[in-house]
Scaffold this motif. Structure first.
Motif, PDB file in Angstrom:
ATOM      1  N   MET A   1     -19.530  23.230  25.711  1.00 21.47           N
ATOM      2  CA  MET A   1     -21.053  22.822  26.345  1.00 21.47           C
ATOM      3  C   MET A   1     -20.941  21.779  27.004  1.00 21.47           C
ATOM      4  O   MET A   1     -21.241  20.724  26.348  1.00 21.47           O
ATOM      5  N   ALA A   2     -21.058  21.578  28.158  1.00 20.60           N
ATOM      6  CA  ALA A   2     -21.157  20.431  29.062  1.00 20.60           C
ATOM      7  C   ALA A   2     -22.571  20.269  29.296  1.00 20.60           C
ATOM      8  O   ALA A   2     -23.302  21.206  29.338  1.00 20.60           O
ATOM      9  N   GLY A   3     -23.109  19.045  29.778  1.00 21.52           N
ATOM     10  CA  GLY A   3     -24.315  18.981  30.060  1.00 21.52           C
ATOM     11  C   GLY A   3     -25.029  17.676  29.155  1.00 21.52           C
ATOM     12  O   GLY A   3     -24.688  17.441  28.163  1.00 21.52           O
ATOM     13  N   ARG A   4     -26.399  17.709  29.670  1.00 28.63           N
ATOM     14  CA  ARG A   4     -27.196  16.759  28.932  1.00 28.63           C
ATOM     15  C   ARG A   4     -27.739  17.262  27.690  1.00 28.63           C
ATOM     16  O   ARG A   4     -28.392  18.464  27.849  1.00 28.63           O
ATOM     17  N   VAL A   5     -27.970  16.779  26.608  1.00 26.80           N
ATOM     18  CA  VAL A   5     -28.721  17.263  25.433  1.00 26.80           C
ATOM     19  C   VAL A   5     -29.729  16.439  25.186  1.00 26.80           C
ATOM     20  O   VAL A   5     -29.817  15.142  25.405  1.00 26.80           O
ATOM     21  N   TYR A   6     -31.001  17.136  25.333  1.00 26.12           N
ATOM     22  CA  TYR A   6     -32.247  16.368  25.376  1.00 26.12           C
ATOM     23  C   TYR A   6     -32.865  15.848  24.008  1.00 26.12           C
ATOM     24  O   TYR A   6     -33.757  15.184  24.015  1.00 26.12           O
ATOM     25  N   ALA A   7     -32.409  16.410  23.043  1.00 26.03           N
ATOM     26  CA  ALA A   7     -32.756  15.871  21.596  1.00 26.03           C
ATOM     27  C   ALA A   7     -31.422  15.492  20.711  1.00 26.03           C
ATOM     28  O   ALA A   7     -30.550  16.231  20.863  1.00 26.03           O
ATOM     29  N   THR A   8     -31.926  14.560  19.658  1.00 27.58           N
ATOM     30  CA  THR A   8     -30.708  14.360  18.769  1.00 27.58           C
ATOM     31  C   THR A   8     -31.266  15.080  17.280  1.00 27.58           C
ATOM     32  O   THR A   8     -32.341  15.688  17.150  1.00 27.58           O
ATOM     33  N   PRO A   9     -30.280  15.174  16.703  1.00 22.22           N
ATOM     34  CA  PRO A   9     -30.349  15.860  15.309  1.00 22.22           C
ATOM     35  C   PRO A   9     -31.459  15.115  14.443  1.00 22.22           C
ATOM     36  O   PRO A   9     -32.347  15.880  13.932  1.00 22.22           O
ATOM     37  N   GLU A  10     -31.694  13.841  14.737  1.00 18.49           N
ATOM     38  CA  GLU A  10     -32.892  13.079  13.979  1.00 18.49           C
ATOM     39  C   GLU A  10     -34.061  13.566  14.566  1.00 18.49           C
ATOM     40  O   GLU A  10     -35.103  13.778  13.641  1.00 18.49           O
ATOM     41  N   GLN A  11     -34.188  13.672  15.814  1.00 16.42           N
ATOM     42  CA  GLN A  11     -35.357  14.274  16.512  1.00 16.42           C
ATOM     43  C   GLN A  11     -35.742  15.485  15.838  1.00 16.42           C
ATOM     44  O   GLN A  11     -36.821  15.760  15.774  1.00 16.42           O
ATOM     45  N   LEU A  12     -34.753  16.671  15.835  1.00 14.06           N
ATOM     46  CA  LEU A  12     -34.876  17.800  15.393  1.00 14.06           C
ATOM     47  C   LEU A  12     -35.464  17.621  13.898  1.00 14.06           C
ATOM     48  O   LEU A  12     -36.534  18.473  13.511  1.00 14.06           O
ATOM     49  N   ALA A  13     -34.867  16.984  12.992  1.00 16.48           N
ATOM     50  CA  ALA A  13     -35.427  16.794  11.558  1.00 16.48           C
ATOM     51  C   ALA A  13     -36.989  16.494  11.557  1.00 16.48           C
ATOM     52  O   ALA A  13     -37.841  16.923  10.710  1.00 16.48           O
ATOM     53  N   ALA A  14     -37.462  15.397  12.348  1.00 17.60           N
ATOM     54  CA  ALA A  14     -38.640  14.955  12.464  1.00 17.60           C
ATOM     55  C   ALA A  14     -39.405  16.030  12.989  1.00 17.60           C
ATOM     56  O   ALA A  14     -40.500  16.442  12.459  1.00 17.60           O
ATOM     57  N   TYR A  15     -38.947  16.878  14.095  1.00 16.75           N
ATOM     58  CA  TYR A  15     -39.832  17.942  14.444  1.00 16.75           C
ATOM     59  C   TYR A  15     -40.323  19.018  13.545  1.00 16.75           C
ATOM     60  O   TYR A  15     -41.194  19.384  13.477  1.00 16.75           O
ATOM     61  N   LEU A  16     -38.834  19.424  12.690  1.00 12.46           N
ATOM     62  CA  LEU A  16     -39.174  20.565  11.807  1.00 12.46           C
ATOM     63  C   LEU A  16     -39.748  20.162  10.601  1.00 12.46           C
ATOM     64  O   LEU A  16     -40.288  21.062   9.712  1.00 12.46           O
ATOM     65  N   GLY A  17     -39.757  18.668  10.402  1.00  8.90           N
ATOM     66  CA  GLY A  17     -40.372  18.320   9.158  1.00  8.90           C
ATOM     67  C   GLY A  17     -39.643  18.286   7.874  1.00  8.90           C
ATOM     68  O   GLY A  17     -40.136  18.284   6.696  1.00  8.90           O
ATOM     69  N   GLU A  18     -38.117  18.532   8.071  1.00 13.19           N
ATOM     70  CA  GLU A  18     -37.211  18.608   7.092  1.00 13.19           C
ATOM     71  C   GLU A  18     -35.763  18.238   7.549  1.00 13.19           C
ATOM     72  O   GLU A  18     -35.908  18.016   8.903  1.00 13.19           O
ATOM     73  N   GLY A  19     -34.913  18.587   6.981  1.00  9.31           N
ATOM     74  CA  GLY A  19     -33.508  18.073   7.367  1.00  9.31           C
ATOM     75  C   GLY A  19     -33.105  18.948   8.424  1.00  9.31           C
ATOM     76  O   GLY A  19     -33.350  20.053   8.512  1.00  9.31           O
ATOM     77  N   ALA A  20     -32.153  18.339   9.282  1.00 10.01           N
ATOM     78  CA  ALA A  20     -31.779  19.143  10.532  1.00 10.01           C
ATOM     79  C   ALA A  20     -30.679  20.213   9.880  1.00 10.01           C
ATOM     80  O   ALA A  20     -29.892  19.747   8.897  1.00 10.01           O
ATOM     81  N   PRO A  21     -30.598  21.278  10.520  1.00  3.11           N
ATOM     82  CA  PRO A  21     -29.858  22.399  10.024  1.00  3.11           C
ATOM     83  C   PRO A  21     -28.493  22.046  10.217  1.00  3.11           C
ATOM     84  O   PRO A  21     -28.001  21.329  11.260  1.00  3.11           O
ATOM     85  N   GLU A  22     -27.682  22.928   9.453  1.00  3.23           N
ATOM     86  CA  GLU A  22     -26.279  22.798   9.631  1.00  3.23           C
ATOM     87  C   GLU A  22     -25.667  23.030  11.124  1.00  3.23           C
ATOM     88  O   GLU A  22     -26.548  23.943  11.946  1.00  3.23           O
ATOM     89  N   HIS A  23     -24.881  22.454  11.900  1.00  2.44           N
ATOM     90  CA  HIS A  23     -24.466  22.731  13.285  1.00  2.44           C
ATOM     91  C   HIS A  23     -25.591  22.249  14.231  1.00  2.44           C
ATOM     92  O   HIS A  23     -25.830  22.838  15.307  1.00  2.44           O
ATOM     93  N   ALA A  24     -26.566  21.510  13.934  1.00  2.08           N
ATOM     94  CA  ALA A  24     -27.550  20.860  14.654  1.00  2.08           C
ATOM     95  C   ALA A  24     -27.224  20.641  16.137  1.00  2.08           C
ATOM     96  O   ALA A  24     -27.844  21.013  17.017  1.00  2.08           O
ATOM     97  N   GLU A  25     -26.030  19.840  16.161  1.00  5.02           N
ATOM     98  CA  GLU A  25     -25.563  19.438  17.576  1.00  5.02           C
ATOM     99  C   GLU A  25     -25.327  20.650  18.558  1.00  5.02           C
ATOM    100  O   GLU A  25     -25.615  20.721  19.683  1.00  5.02           O
ATOM    101  N   ARG A  26     -24.696  21.619  17.829  1.00  4.52           N
ATOM    102  CA  ARG A  26     -24.306  22.786  18.737  1.00  4.52           C
ATOM    103  C   ARG A  26     -25.798  23.499  18.978  1.00  4.52           C
ATOM    104  O   ARG A  26     -25.889  24.001  20.291  1.00  4.52           O
ATOM    105  N   LEU A  27     -26.638  23.730  18.177  1.00  4.66           N
ATOM    106  CA  LEU A  27     -27.911  24.171  18.450  1.00  4.66           C
ATOM    107  C   LEU A  27     -28.644  23.422  19.658  1.00  4.66           C
ATOM    108  O   LEU A  27     -29.396  24.217  20.454  1.00  4.66           O
TER     109      LEU A  27
END
Length: 132
Positions: A1-27
């Motif tokens: 998976m090449a290309g730009r990733v627009y969010a970090t696992p930390e941003q995802l956790a903040a967005y979800l209001g809970e810990g980032a899921p397993e394999h957050a980077e891949r998702l």
């Protein structure tokens, strides 16, 4: 998976209001690919690294990416699009019914409704076509 990733696992956790899921980077990488496909005609200023200059655009891309992952988590998908397609499946004799899920949108992507709204708020979707 090449290309730009627009969010970090930390941003995802903040967005979800809970810990980032397993394999957050891949998702997040897969969701970023969907966001790229959904905004093929979007025009915005970038720096030498290709990163958006406008904070509203950066934030919109991160929010849209996190919303796409949130959608997958809620529907039991893993970013492949394989989950949640049928409301009834039988094995023998084969029977599928009631296709579920939204029709693909811009770029052939099933974009989460909240992701589409984040892109619209950032002025990225639908895209702008500039005449030459």
């Amino acid at each position: 998976m090449a290309g730009r990733v627009y969010a970090t696992p930390e941003q995802l956790a903040a967005y979800l209001g809970e810990g980032a899921p397993e394999h957050a980077e891949r998702l997040l990488a897969r969701a970023s690919e969907d966001i790229d496909s959904a905004m093929l005609t979007a025009v915005y200023r970038v720096d030498d690294n290709g990163d958006p200059l406008d904070e509203r655009v950066r934030s919109g891309l991160a929010d849209a990416t996190c919303a796409q992952v949130e959608f997958w988590l809620a529907t039991g998908d893993d970013g492949t699009g394989a989950a949640g397609r049928w409301d009834s499946v039988s094995i023998g004799p084969v029977s599928l019914s009631g296709r579920t899920g939204a029709a693909p949108g811009a770029g052939g992507v099933e974009l989460a409704p909240r992701a589409a709204r984040a892109l619209r708020r950032a002025g990225l979707e639908p895209g702008v076509v500039w005449p030459w």
